[in-house]
Enzyme design. Structure first.
Site, PDB file in Angstrom:
ATOM      1  N   ILE A  88     125.702 102.709  16.370  1.00  0.00           N
ATOM      2  CA  ILE A  88     126.179 101.334  16.500  1.00  0.00           C
ATOM      3  C   ILE A  88     127.265 101.056  15.459  1.00  0.00           C
ATOM      4  CG2 ILE A  88     124.373 100.408  14.975  1.00  0.00           C
ATOM      5  CD1 ILE A  88     124.243  97.980  16.994  1.00  0.00           C
ATOM      6  N   CYS A  89     128.149 100.146  15.797  1.00  0.00           N
ATOM      7  CA  CYS A  89     129.166  99.640  14.889  1.00  0.00           C
ATOM      8  C   CYS A  89     130.132 100.752  14.458  1.00  0.00           C
ATOM      9  CB  CYS A  89     128.494  98.948  13.705  1.00  0.00           C
ATOM     10  SG  CYS A  89     129.557  97.897  12.718  1.00  0.00           S
TER      11      CYS A  89
END
Length: 171
Positions: A88-89
Site C-alpha cells: 500500500i501507498c
C-alpha cells in the site's frame, strides 16, 4: 472469532512494547499477537517461515527497505515462491527495487506510479487491485478495501508464479 499471529521484521529500532501498538486487525480478523523479531539487517528471514507478506506504506519505511539488500532479496524470493503479498501507498518502492512489478497490474500512491511504469508495471487508479496474489492499494483512505482483499488473498495461499521479472521460477 479467528485470530492469527503477526511477526514484525522492522526496518528501525522502534519499540513495539506498547500493547496498543501490538494489535492490528485485518478485516474482521484480529491479530492477537504482534512482536518484533528483529531488524532486517539482523535477521535473514526464510521465506518458508511465512505464509504472506505486507509491505508498509508511508515514505520512510519503504525508502529504507528498498535500500536494504536483505529485504529486497527476501521480497524477490517471496514472489518467486508464489506467496501472497499486500502493498500500500509507497510500499511499491521495494517491489520496484526487487524487480517484481514487470508485467503486473497495480495501483499505488500517485507519486510512485512513474516508478512502477518505468519498472514495467501497469498502473490503474482503483482502491484495490489484485494480480496473481499481489494486492495493492493507493493509500490509507483505501484501507477498508485493502484489508478485506488481503484477508481473502492470504486465505487462498500460494498463487501461480508470475511469468516475468524476478518472479519467474528459475529452478
Amino acid at each position: 472469532m479467528p485470530s492469527s499471529t503477526c511477526s514484525i521484521v522492522a526496518d528501525t529500532d522502534r519499540s513495539y512494547s506498547d500493547p496498543e501498538q501490538n494489535s492490528a486487525s485485518f478485516g474482521n480478523n484480529p491479530v492477537t499477537k504482534a512482536h518484533v523479531n528483529g531488524r532486517v539487517p539482523q535477521l535473514i528471514p526464510e521465506v518458508c517461515d511465512y505464509d504472506a507478506l505486507i509491505l508498509p506504506g508511508g515514505t520512510t519505511n519503504p525508502d529504507n527497505l528498498r535500500q536494504d539488500s536483505a529485504a529486497v532479496s527476501f521480497v524477490r524470493d517471496f514472489f518467486g515462491a508464489g506467496k501472497p503479498v499486500g502493498v500500500i501507498c509507497h510500499g511499491h518502492w521495494t517491489l520496484v527495487e526487487a524487480d517484481v512489478v514487470r508485467g503486473r497490474t497495480l495501483t499505488s500512491f500517485p507519486s510512485v506510479r512513474t516508478d512502477i511504469r518505468n519498472a514495467g508495471g501497469k498502473v490503474v487508479d482503483q482502491e484495490v487491485v489484485t494480480d496473481q496474489g499481489l494486492v495493492s492499494s493507493r493509500g490509507p483512505h483505501d484501507l477498508p478495501a485493502f484489508c478485506a482483499k488481503i484477508v481473502e488473498e492470504f486465505a487462498e495461499g500460494s498463487h501461480a508464479v508470475h511469468e516475468e521479472g524476478a518472479t519467474a521460477r528459475s529452478f
